[in-house]
Write a protein that holds these residues in place. Structure first.
Motif, PDB file in Angstrom:
ATOM      1  N   ALA A 221       9.594  -9.712 -11.646  1.00 17.60           N
ATOM      2  CA  ALA A 221       9.914 -11.002 -12.264  1.00 17.60           C
ATOM      3  C   ALA A 221       8.663 -11.748 -12.718  1.00 17.60           C
ATOM      4  N   SER A 222       7.502 -11.383 -12.177  1.00 18.59           N
ATOM      5  CA  SER A 222       6.267 -12.076 -12.561  1.00 18.59           C
ATOM      6  C   SER A 222       5.899 -11.834 -14.021  1.00 18.59           C
ATOM      7  N   ARG A 223       6.430 -10.712 -14.604  1.00 15.11           N
ATOM      8  CA  ARG A 223       6.110 -10.318 -15.977  1.00 15.11           C
ATOM      9  C   ARG A 223       4.611 -10.068 -16.160  1.00 15.11           C
ATOM     10  N   LEU A 224       3.944  -9.779 -15.056  1.00 15.04           N
ATOM     11  CA  LEU A 224       2.530  -9.410 -15.086  1.00 15.04           C
ATOM     12  C   LEU A 224       2.415  -7.910 -14.860  1.00 15.04           C
TER      13      LEU A 224
ATOM     14  N   LEU B 128      -7.399 -12.032  -4.987  1.00 16.22           N
ATOM     15  CA  LEU B 128      -6.616 -12.926  -4.135  1.00 16.22           C
ATOM     16  C   LEU B 128      -5.821 -12.037  -3.180  1.00 16.22           C
ATOM     17  N   LEU B 129      -6.085 -12.152  -1.892  1.00 19.76           N
ATOM     18  CA  LEU B 129      -5.424 -11.318  -0.894  1.00 19.76           C
ATOM     19  C   LEU B 129      -4.139 -11.998  -0.433  1.00 19.76           C
ATOM     20  N   VAL B 130      -3.011 -11.296  -0.558  1.00 20.27           N
ATOM     21  CA  VAL B 130      -1.714 -11.812  -0.126  1.00 20.27           C
ATOM     22  C   VAL B 130      -1.276 -10.979   1.072  1.00 20.27           C
ATOM     23  N   THR B 131      -1.424 -11.538   2.276  1.00 24.77           N
ATOM     24  CA  THR B 131      -1.082 -10.798   3.485  1.00 24.77           C
ATOM     25  C   THR B 131       0.411 -10.916   3.765  1.00 24.77           C
ATOM     26  N   ALA B 132       0.912  -9.958   4.567  1.00 22.25           N
ATOM     27  CA  ALA B 132       2.351  -9.895   4.818  1.00 22.25           C
ATOM     28  C   ALA B 132       2.873 -11.157   5.486  1.00 22.25           C
ATOM     29  N   ASP B 133       2.020 -11.808   6.303  1.00 19.09           N
ATOM     30  CA  ASP B 133       2.495 -12.982   7.033  1.00 19.09           C
ATOM     31  C   ASP B 133       2.769 -14.173   6.113  1.00 19.09           C
ATOM     32  N   ARG B 134       2.325 -14.106   4.842  1.00 20.07           N
ATOM     33  CA  ARG B 134       2.574 -15.212   3.916  1.00 20.07           C
ATOM     34  C   ARG B 134       3.983 -15.134   3.310  1.00 20.07           C
ATOM     35  N   GLY B 135       4.637 -13.969   3.498  1.00 23.23           N
ATOM     36  CA  GLY B 135       6.046 -13.840   3.141  1.00 23.23           C
ATOM     37  C   GLY B 135       6.319 -13.992   1.658  1.00 23.23           C
ATOM     38  N   GLU B 136       7.599 -14.231   1.362  1.00 24.62           N
ATOM     39  CA  GLU B 136       8.043 -14.325  -0.023  1.00 24.62           C
ATOM     40  C   GLU B 136       7.409 -15.514  -0.731  1.00 24.62           C
ATOM     41  N   ALA B 137       7.218 -16.623  -0.001  1.00 22.21           N
ATOM     42  CA  ALA B 137       6.638 -17.809  -0.631  1.00 22.21           C
ATOM     43  C   ALA B 137       5.207 -17.531  -1.090  1.00 22.21           C
ATOM     44  N   GLY B 138       4.445 -16.815  -0.261  1.00 21.97           N
ATOM     45  CA  GLY B 138       3.078 -16.483  -0.642  1.00 21.97           C
ATOM     46  C   GLY B 138       3.030 -15.577  -1.854  1.00 21.97           C
ATOM     47  N   LEU B 139       3.961 -14.623  -1.911  1.00 19.42           N
ATOM     48  CA  LEU B 139       4.007 -13.721  -3.046  1.00 19.42           C
ATOM     49  C   LEU B 139       4.409 -14.467  -4.320  1.00 19.42           C
ATOM     50  N   ARG B 140       5.355 -15.393  -4.192  1.00 24.92           N
ATOM     51  CA  ARG B 140       5.763 -16.175  -5.366  1.00 24.92           C
ATOM     52  C   ARG B 140       4.591 -17.001  -5.895  1.00 24.92           C
ATOM     53  N   ARG B 141       3.822 -17.621  -4.998  1.00 28.03           N
ATOM     54  CA  ARG B 141       2.684 -18.432  -5.442  1.00 28.03           C
ATOM     55  C   ARG B 141       1.645 -17.567  -6.145  1.00 28.03           C
TER      56      ARG B 141
ATOM     57  N   ALA C  15       2.147 -14.807  -7.763  1.00 25.94           N
ATOM     58  CA  ALA C  15       2.639 -14.222  -9.008  1.00 25.94           C
ATOM     59  C   ALA C  15       2.954 -15.256 -10.076  1.00 25.94           C
ATOM     60  N   ARG C  16       2.865 -16.544  -9.749  1.00 23.57           N
ATOM     61  CA  ARG C  16       3.251 -17.517 -10.758  1.00 23.57           C
ATOM     62  C   ARG C  16       2.192 -17.586 -11.852  1.00 23.57           C
ATOM     63  N   LYS C  17       2.595 -18.028 -12.986  1.00 27.71           N
ATOM     64  CA  LYS C  17       1.746 -18.009 -14.176  1.00 27.71           C
ATOM     65  C   LYS C  17       0.455 -18.785 -13.948  1.00 27.71           C
ATOM     66  N   GLY C  18      -0.654 -18.185 -14.361  1.00 28.16           N
ATOM     67  CA  GLY C  18      -1.938 -18.858 -14.271  1.00 28.16           C
ATOM     68  C   GLY C  18      -2.695 -18.602 -12.988  1.00 28.16           C
ATOM     69  N   GLN C  19      -2.084 -17.974 -11.987  1.00 21.06           N
ATOM     70  CA  GLN C  19      -2.784 -17.700 -10.731  1.00 21.06           C
ATOM     71  C   GLN C  19      -3.578 -16.403 -10.819  1.00 21.06           C
ATOM     72  N   VAL C  20      -2.941 -15.329 -11.296  1.00 18.81           N
ATOM     73  CA  VAL C  20      -3.596 -14.029 -11.388  1.00 18.81           C
ATOM     74  C   VAL C  20      -3.215 -13.363 -12.707  1.00 18.81           C
ATOM     75  N   ASP C  21      -3.986 -12.338 -13.078  1.00 25.67           N
ATOM     76  CA  ASP C  21      -3.694 -11.581 -14.291  1.00 25.67           C
ATOM     77  C   ASP C  21      -2.808 -10.376 -14.025  1.00 25.67           C
ATOM     78  N   GLY C  22      -2.800  -9.900 -12.792  1.00 22.85           N
ATOM     79  CA  GLY C  22      -2.006  -8.733 -12.433  1.00 22.85           C
ATOM     80  C   GLY C  22      -2.009  -8.550 -10.936  1.00 22.85           C
ATOM     81  N   LEU C  23      -1.181  -7.617 -10.448  1.00 21.20           N
ATOM     82  CA  LEU C  23      -1.018  -7.439  -9.002  1.00 21.20           C
ATOM     83  C   LEU C  23      -1.068  -5.959  -8.642  1.00 21.20           C
ATOM     84  N   VAL C  24      -1.632  -5.683  -7.468  1.00 18.90           N
ATOM     85  CA  VAL C  24      -1.564  -4.362  -6.854  1.00 18.90           C
ATOM     86  C   VAL C  24      -0.859  -4.532  -5.515  1.00 18.90           C
ATOM     87  N   ALA C  25       0.251  -3.829  -5.320  1.00 19.66           N
ATOM     88  CA  ALA C  25       1.026  -3.924  -4.076  1.00 19.66           C
ATOM     89  C   ALA C  25       0.872  -2.624  -3.290  1.00 19.66           C
ATOM     90  N   VAL C  26       0.735  -2.753  -1.977  1.00 17.59           N
ATOM     91  CA  VAL C  26       0.431  -1.619  -1.107  1.00 17.59           C
ATOM     92  C   VAL C  26       1.677  -1.179  -0.347  1.00 17.59           C
TER      93      VAL C  26
END
Length: 693
Positions: free
Chosen positions: A495-498, A455-468, A470-481
């Motif tokens: 805060a995602s605890r992932l 799931l690609l989270v681009t910078a233009d999606r902002g904090e709301a995109g990142l929150r979505r 990272a919320r439970k059930g969306q992804v198993d983990g995250l890589v931030a660049v």
């Protein structure tokens, strides 16, 4: 309880004001995509697919009974700035030239042992698009998908795009010979071309001639009806005028005739089946620029890999029926029943609304993805039904539960219910487009090898995109660049605890795994190389001042590493950001360091202009001033003169980050910071300093 979003008939839900400016700024990029696409056959970049994303269902929005459960403020994807990412390929493929013709390149998807089936995708860039949906299918089914592609050259006995083109004619003849030797289970090829307003679609005789040759060898063909072409970019139009503006699409009846051109042919072999995905690109009446919050078109005629990737569930059903015909069907071709329909001239047709779900009953192990396809929902929706992590409408829940019972699905104890086999890649606005392409490509390749979607989270999606994300059930983990010391994304990531992998240098690695470039080693390579050539006075041209103020793009840490390396080697040095015209910045640097005989440049946008700017100041590269750059090798090699460069291996960093994340998901102990080593490649821009006298 959430309510389904009120949306348009094509699943669109997004504000459009911000896109109007982007439309104006991106005109050169999207117009340039046409000229660039032929070269992409050889240098295919990566599809960053939004798989099973509730906000971006894409073609799933065209499925019967579809309900939208995404965010009301969902963005439209892919970003308009990412054309190179949107030409599809299958991650991890191995590409080799033919033994008989070096121009015939075949790329094979990875398989475990002996493949279950072997499929060849052959033709032009419109067939390349189908690698996006075939990639995850091949991985799940252990199919070997081989692509043999040439821009502007569909599989034919003739040269269709440029009549009489000897290169295309020779390529097609050699590809046909290769297929007769390879004898795959199925060949996917162009079935029609020129779907334009005015009902210009045709099935050329050259297509049929090649199909007939394959039929004589017993090789089955799936011939794909082409997607629409426009005299403009529908995506660019939609960005400016909105996704439902009539001017940004075309009535379906003006593009597709009720009877496709192949239905009128008498000489189509019975081993050919026609696949019509027109319903994925169009509603019953209109072919729009956006479906399910996804831009359909990359330019005036190519479908984005993001959108084509959302067609996986639809595309999968057709080859499965073709490859596993029911017993008793002559020649392995279904000619009756509810799955495939015999055409009036003996050929076989595949209307998407008549496809059975027989394939789901033929596998001993039924997966969560199988349930999702059977129910016509996203995989994450099935997860929500199983775990109760999110409300699902009663109708959708009932449909999923019926599929679970029909398929006898049993959740594996070895796979926790919350696992969705998907990771998020969180991009930074500071990352250069070229680096972004390489990084995304590497991450998705590595994720493919480990069975993860991205799931690609681009910078233009902002904090709301990142929150979505990272919320439970969306992804198993995250890589931030490009994570900086006090990155504002870090609190949300923690805060995602992932499991979170940060590519960069956070001030604290508490709750975060770290992968980073060894910038100290990079600058040490630069200075050691220059000192070895006799240079003792070295300047540094950096990024604009804003990059250092924002602490982005590794800019500040690279400049600091340069100063430290110079001090350790007792080298006279000075560093300067590039603000405004390059000649002014360069003159200022040389004014501070008049004896400079070498430059280290950490700014790709001005690198090509450095030799001319030095000449204007009476200095020449390399005899007066040696130049070493921090940039990709392919950038350095095409400059004049070719520039000595230190390459920060962005692709390796992405690969290592995924491996660290996968280890964390498997419960392995967290490693210390993983540093990716750079390498220096000497070229003609740096020579030994001329000795005085």
């Amino acid at each position: 309880m959430e309510e389904p979003l009120r949306r348009s008939s094509i699943g669109v839900a997004s504000p459009w004001g911000a896109y109007r400016l982007a439309a104006v700024l991106m005109v050169p990029v999207l117009l340039g995509a046409w000229g660039w696409q032929v070269a992409s056959e050889r240098k295919a970049a990566h599809q960053a697919r939004f798989v099973d994303d509730l906000d971006h269902p894409g073609a799933m929005a065209r499925e019967p009974g579809f309900e939208y459960w995404g965010a009301e403020d969902a963005s439209i994807v892919p970003p308009l700035v990412s054309p190179p990412l949107e030409f599809a390929r299958i991650g991890g493929s191995t590409c080799t030239p033919s033994e008989h013709n070096d121009e015939v390149q075949s790329c094979r998807s990875p398989v475990d042992g002996v493949p279950e089936k072997r499929i060849v995708v052959v033709g032009d860039s419109h067939m390349q698009q189908f690698l996006a949906p075939l990639g995850p299918i091949a991985r799940q089914r252990n199919w070997e998908v081989t692509s043999v592609l040439k821009g502007g050259c569909p599989f034919s006995s003739d040269s269709e795009f440029m009549p009489g083109d000897p290169g295309c004619l020779r390529w097609n003849a050699d590809v046909l010979a290769e297929l007769l030797v390879l004898r795959p289970d199925l060949v996917l090829a162009n079935g029609t071309r020129d779907v334009r307003v005015g009902l210009t679609e045709v099935t050329p005789p050259g297509f049929v001639a090649h199909w007939r040759t394959l039929a004589e060898a017993g090789i089955r063909v799936a011939a794909v009806r082409d997607n629409p072409r426009f005299p403009f970019s529908p995506s660019l139009c939609a960005a400016e005028h909105g996704p439902e503006a009539p001017r940004c699409g075309a009535p379906k009846a003006e593009l597709y005739a009720a009877d496709p051109p192949y239905a009128l042919l008498d000489d189509v072999p019975g081993t050919v089946t026609f696949l019509d995905f027109g319903d994925c690109y169009c509603t019953a009446d209109f072919c729009p620029p956006v479906i399910g919050n996804v831009f359909v078109y990359l330019d005036d005629n190519h479908v984005t890999a993001t959108y084509q990737g959302t067609m996986s569930a639809v595309v999968e059903r057709a080859p499965e029926d073709l490859l596993d015909p029911q017993e008793g069907e002559a020649g392995g071709r279904a000619t009756s029943g509810t799955d495939l329909v015999a055409g009036p001239r003996g050929a076989t047709y595949w209307p998407r609304e008549r496809v059975s779900d027989r394939w789901t009953r033929e596998f001993a192990v039924v997966t969560l993805g199988d349930v999702a396809r059977h129910a016509g929902v996203a995989r994450s929706t099935v997860s929500y039904v199983l775990t109760g992590n999110r409300s699902v409408s009663p109708q959708t829940r009932s449909r999923v539960e019926r599929s679970i019972r029909a398929l006898d699905y049993a959740r594996s104890a070895a796979a926790p219910a919350e696992r969705v086999d998907r990771m998020a890649l969180v991009l930074s606005e500071s990352l250069a487009p070229r680096s972004s392409t390489r990084l995304v490509d590497a991450v998705v390749d590595a994720a493919d090898r480990h069975g993860l979607d991205v799931l690609l989270v681009t910078a233009d999606r902002g904090e709301a995109g990142l929150r979505r994300a990272a919320r439970k059930g969306q992804v198993d983990g995250l890589v931030a660049v490009d994570v900086q010391a006090h990155d504002p994304r870090l609190p949300l990531l923690r805060a995602s605890r992932l499991p979170v992998v940060a590519i960069g240098a956070p001030a604290s690695t508490d709750g975060v795994l770290r992968v980073d470039f060894d910038l100290a080693a990079a600058m040490a390579h630069c200075l050691d190389h220059l000192v070895g050539l006799g240079h003792r006075s070295v300047g540094f041209l950096g990024a604009p001042s804003s990059a250092y103020r924002r602490e982005t793009g590794f800019a500040g840490r690279t400049m600091t590493a340069f100063a430290a390396a110079a001090l350790r080697r007792d080298v006279e040095h000075s560093a300067r950001p590039v603000d405004g015209p390059l000649p002014r910045a360069l003159a200022g640097l040389l004014g501070e360091l008049p004896g400079a005989t070498a430059l280290v440049v950490h700014n790709e946008s001005v690198l090509g202009d450095v030799p001319a700017a030095l000449r204007a100041l009476g200095r020449h590269v390399p005899h007066d001033v040696a130049v070493v750059a921090v940039c990709a090798d392919e950038v350095a090699e095409r400059l004049s003169p070719p520039v000595t460069s230190v390459h920060l291996p962005v692709a390796e960093a992405g690969d290592r980050a995924v491996r660290v994340l996968v280890a964390a998901l498997a419960g392995q102990p967290a490693p210390g910071p993983v540093l990716v080593a750079p390498h220096l490649s000497p070229r003609r821009s740096s020579v030994a300093r001329a000795r005085a006298g």
